[in-house]
Design a protein around this motif. Structure first.
Motif, PDB file in Angstrom:
ATOM      1  N   ARG A   1       0.840  -1.200   0.000  1.00  8.06           N
ATOM      2  CA  ARG A   1       0.000   0.000   0.000  1.00  8.06           C
ATOM      3  C   ARG A   1       0.872   1.247   0.000  1.00  8.06           C
ATOM      4  O   ARG A   1       0.657   2.187  -0.768  1.00  8.06           O
ATOM      5  CB  ARG A   1      -0.936   0.003   1.211  1.00  8.06           C
ATOM      6  CG  ARG A   1      -1.951   1.138   1.202  1.00  8.06           C
ATOM      7  CD  ARG A   1      -2.754   1.210   2.483  1.00  8.06           C
ATOM      8  NE  ARG A   1      -1.942   1.529   3.652  1.00  8.06           N
ATOM      9  CZ  ARG A   1      -1.447   2.747   3.939  1.00  8.06           C
ATOM     10  NH1 ARG A   1      -1.671   3.741   3.135  1.00  8.06           N
ATOM     11  NH2 ARG A   1      -0.716   2.936   5.018  1.00  8.06           N
ATOM     12  N   LYS A   2       1.907   1.255   0.851  1.00 10.63           N
ATOM     13  CA  LYS A   2       2.816   2.401   0.918  1.00 10.63           C
ATOM     14  C   LYS A   2       3.594   2.557  -0.387  1.00 10.63           C
ATOM     15  O   LYS A   2       3.803   3.676  -0.865  1.00 10.63           O
ATOM     16  CB  LYS A   2       3.775   2.247   2.094  1.00 10.63           C
ATOM     17  CG  LYS A   2       3.105   2.446   3.432  1.00 10.63           C
ATOM     18  CD  LYS A   2       4.089   2.249   4.572  1.00 10.63           C
ATOM     19  CE  LYS A   2       3.404   2.415   5.917  1.00 10.63           C
ATOM     20  NZ  LYS A   2       4.346   2.188   7.039  1.00 10.63           N
ATOM     21  N   ALA A   3       4.037   1.446  -0.963  1.00 11.84           N
ATOM     22  CA  ALA A   3       4.769   1.505  -2.227  1.00 11.84           C
ATOM     23  C   ALA A   3       3.882   2.055  -3.337  1.00 11.84           C
ATOM     24  O   ALA A   3       4.325   2.873  -4.156  1.00 11.84           O
ATOM     25  CB  ALA A   3       5.302   0.124  -2.598  1.00 11.84           C
ATOM     26  N   ALA A   4       2.637   1.619  -3.377  1.00 12.92           N
ATOM     27  CA  ALA A   4       1.708   2.103  -4.403  1.00 12.92           C
ATOM     28  C   ALA A   4       1.486   3.604  -4.239  1.00 12.92           C
ATOM     29  O   ALA A   4       1.468   4.345  -5.238  1.00 12.92           O
ATOM     30  CB  ALA A   4       0.379   1.355  -4.321  1.00 12.92           C
ATOM     31  N   ALA A   5       1.343   4.084  -3.003  1.00 12.98           N
ATOM     32  CA  ALA A   5       1.140   5.523  -2.771  1.00 12.98           C
ATOM     33  C   ALA A   5       2.388   6.290  -3.192  1.00 12.98           C
ATOM     34  O   ALA A   5       2.295   7.357  -3.811  1.00 12.98           O
ATOM     35  CB  ALA A   5       0.838   5.767  -1.288  1.00 12.98           C
ATOM     36  N   TYR A   6       3.566   5.759  -2.905  1.00 11.07           N
ATOM     37  CA  TYR A   6       4.829   6.404  -3.266  1.00 11.07           C
ATOM     38  C   TYR A   6       4.948   6.520  -4.787  1.00 11.07           C
ATOM     39  O   TYR A   6       5.253   7.590  -5.320  1.00 11.07           O
ATOM     40  CB  TYR A   6       6.010   5.623  -2.686  1.00 11.07           C
ATOM     41  CG  TYR A   6       7.341   6.111  -3.187  1.00 11.07           C
ATOM     42  CD1 TYR A   6       7.930   7.244  -2.644  1.00 11.07           C
ATOM     43  CD2 TYR A   6       7.999   5.452  -4.224  1.00 11.07           C
ATOM     44  CE1 TYR A   6       9.159   7.702  -3.113  1.00 11.07           C
ATOM     45  CE2 TYR A   6       9.224   5.906  -4.704  1.00 11.07           C
ATOM     46  CZ  TYR A   6       9.805   7.028  -4.140  1.00 11.07           C
ATOM     47  OH  TYR A   6      11.003   7.482  -4.605  1.00 11.07           O
ATOM     48  N   PHE A   7       4.714   5.417  -5.480  1.00  9.63           N
ATOM     49  CA  PHE A   7       4.855   5.443  -6.934  1.00  9.63           C
ATOM     50  C   PHE A   7       3.771   6.295  -7.590  1.00  9.63           C
ATOM     51  O   PHE A   7       4.019   6.938  -8.615  1.00  9.63           O
ATOM     52  CB  PHE A   7       4.861   4.029  -7.504  1.00  9.63           C
ATOM     53  CG  PHE A   7       6.129   3.298  -7.233  1.00  9.63           C
ATOM     54  CD1 PHE A   7       7.339   3.753  -7.733  1.00  9.63           C
ATOM     55  CD2 PHE A   7       6.147   2.140  -6.461  1.00  9.63           C
ATOM     56  CE1 PHE A   7       8.538   3.091  -7.484  1.00  9.63           C
ATOM     57  CE2 PHE A   7       7.334   1.466  -6.206  1.00  9.63           C
ATOM     58  CZ  PHE A   7       8.531   1.938  -6.715  1.00  9.63           C
ATOM     59  N   ALA A   8       2.595   6.355  -7.007  1.00  9.25           N
ATOM     60  CA  ALA A   8       1.546   7.202  -7.546  1.00  9.25           C
ATOM     61  C   ALA A   8       1.961   8.659  -7.428  1.00  9.25           C
ATOM     62  O   ALA A   8       1.743   9.471  -8.354  1.00  9.25           O
ATOM     63  CB  ALA A   8       0.239   6.973  -6.812  1.00  9.25           C
ATOM     64  N   LYS A   9       2.595   9.017  -6.319  1.00  9.28           N
ATOM     65  CA  LYS A   9       3.077  10.376  -6.118  1.00  9.28           C
ATOM     66  C   LYS A   9       4.214  10.684  -7.089  1.00  9.28           C
ATOM     67  O   LYS A   9       4.283  11.772  -7.662  1.00  9.28           O
ATOM     68  CB  LYS A   9       3.539  10.564  -4.677  1.00  9.28           C
ATOM     69  CG  LYS A   9       3.855  12.015  -4.339  1.00  9.28           C
ATOM     70  CD  LYS A   9       3.919  12.322  -2.870  1.00  9.28           C
ATOM     71  CE  LYS A   9       4.955  11.595  -2.115  1.00  9.28           C
ATOM     72  NZ  LYS A   9       5.203  12.115  -0.755  1.00  9.28           N
ATOM     73  N   GLU A  10       5.124   9.727  -7.293  1.00 10.64           N
ATOM     74  CA  GLU A  10       6.242   9.915  -8.224  1.00 10.64           C
ATOM     75  C   GLU A  10       5.753  10.111  -9.651  1.00 10.64           C
ATOM     76  O   GLU A  10       6.325  10.888 -10.401  1.00 10.64           O
ATOM     77  CB  GLU A  10       7.187   8.704  -8.174  1.00 10.64           C
ATOM     78  CG  GLU A  10       8.028   8.644  -6.922  1.00 10.64           C
ATOM     79  CD  GLU A  10       9.066   9.748  -6.868  1.00 10.64           C
ATOM     80  OE1 GLU A  10       9.744   9.993  -7.888  1.00 10.64           O
ATOM     81  OE2 GLU A  10       9.181  10.381  -5.809  1.00 10.64           O
ATOM     82  N   MET A  11       4.715   9.399 -10.030  1.00  3.40           N
ATOM     83  CA  MET A  11       4.188   9.487 -11.391  1.00  3.40           C
ATOM     84  C   MET A  11       3.514  10.839 -11.608  1.00  3.40           C
ATOM     85  O   MET A  11       3.405  11.310 -12.738  1.00  3.40           O
ATOM     86  CB  MET A  11       3.195   8.361 -11.675  1.00  3.40           C
ATOM     87  CG  MET A  11       3.805   6.970 -11.613  1.00  3.40           C
ATOM     88  SD  MET A  11       5.063   6.706 -12.870  1.00  3.40           S
ATOM     89  CE  MET A  11       4.023   6.459 -14.280  1.00  3.40           C
ATOM     90  N   GLY A  12       3.055  11.452 -10.538  1.00  2.00           N
ATOM     91  CA  GLY A  12       2.365  12.727 -10.619  1.00  2.00           C
ATOM     92  C   GLY A  12       3.297  13.912 -10.784  1.00  2.00           C
ATOM     93  O   GLY A  12       2.873  15.017 -11.061  1.00  2.00           O
ATOM     94  N   ARG A  13       4.602  13.709 -10.639  1.00  2.00           N
ATOM     95  CA  ARG A  13       5.577  14.814 -10.753  1.00  2.00           C
ATOM     96  C   ARG A  13       5.597  15.388 -12.122  1.00  2.00           C
ATOM     97  O   ARG A  13       5.506  14.936 -13.129  1.00  2.00           O
ATOM     98  CB  ARG A  13       6.978  14.353 -10.378  1.00  2.00           C
ATOM     99  CG  ARG A  13       7.143  14.205  -8.925  1.00  2.00           C
ATOM    100  CD  ARG A  13       8.596  13.954  -8.647  1.00  2.00           C
ATOM    101  NE  ARG A  13       8.780  13.829  -7.204  1.00  2.00           N
ATOM    102  CZ  ARG A  13       9.946  13.718  -6.655  1.00  2.00           C
ATOM    103  NH1 ARG A  13      11.023  13.722  -7.389  1.00  2.00           N
ATOM    104  NH2 ARG A  13      10.070  13.601  -5.368  1.00  2.00           N
TER     105      ARG A  13
END
Length: 97
Positions: free
Chosen positions: A85-97
């Motif tokens: 769950r934390k990894a998915a939130a991290y990568f979702a944030k990274e993709m939003g950059r």
């Protein structure tokens, strides 16, 4: 049931599962498997009896051990889920950059 069978246990279990899941008559399933229909009928009955009555071979200690193992496995899976769950939130944030 110490009487030996010419059919391996796994074959009997698979035959019972097939008979239960099939819409075909039991006699047809037995014929397709190459066993007597009464033999298959007995396997199904024995399996049903085994499911309805708790096994006398299973001791309280074995059940407690299994429960401990299952609880440990649930804890491991919950931890894995949290990490994912934390990894998915991290990568979702990274993709939003």
């Amino acid at each position: 049931m110490s009487r030996s069978s010419k059919y391996p246990e796994q074959f009997r279990q698979d035959a019972v599962a097939l008979a239960r899941s099939s819409t075909r008559p039991l006699a047809q399933v037995a014929r397709e498997l190459g066993v007597n229909h009464e033999t298959l009928r007995n396997w199904v009955r024995n399996a049903e009896r085994g499911e309805s009555a708790p096994s006398s071979e299973t001791t309280v200690g074995e059940q407690e051990r299994e429960l401990r193992e299952l609880r440990k496995r649930v804890a491991e899976l919950e931890l894995e889920k949290e990490i994912l769950r934390k990894a998915a939130a991290y990568f979702a944030k990274e993709m939003g950059r």
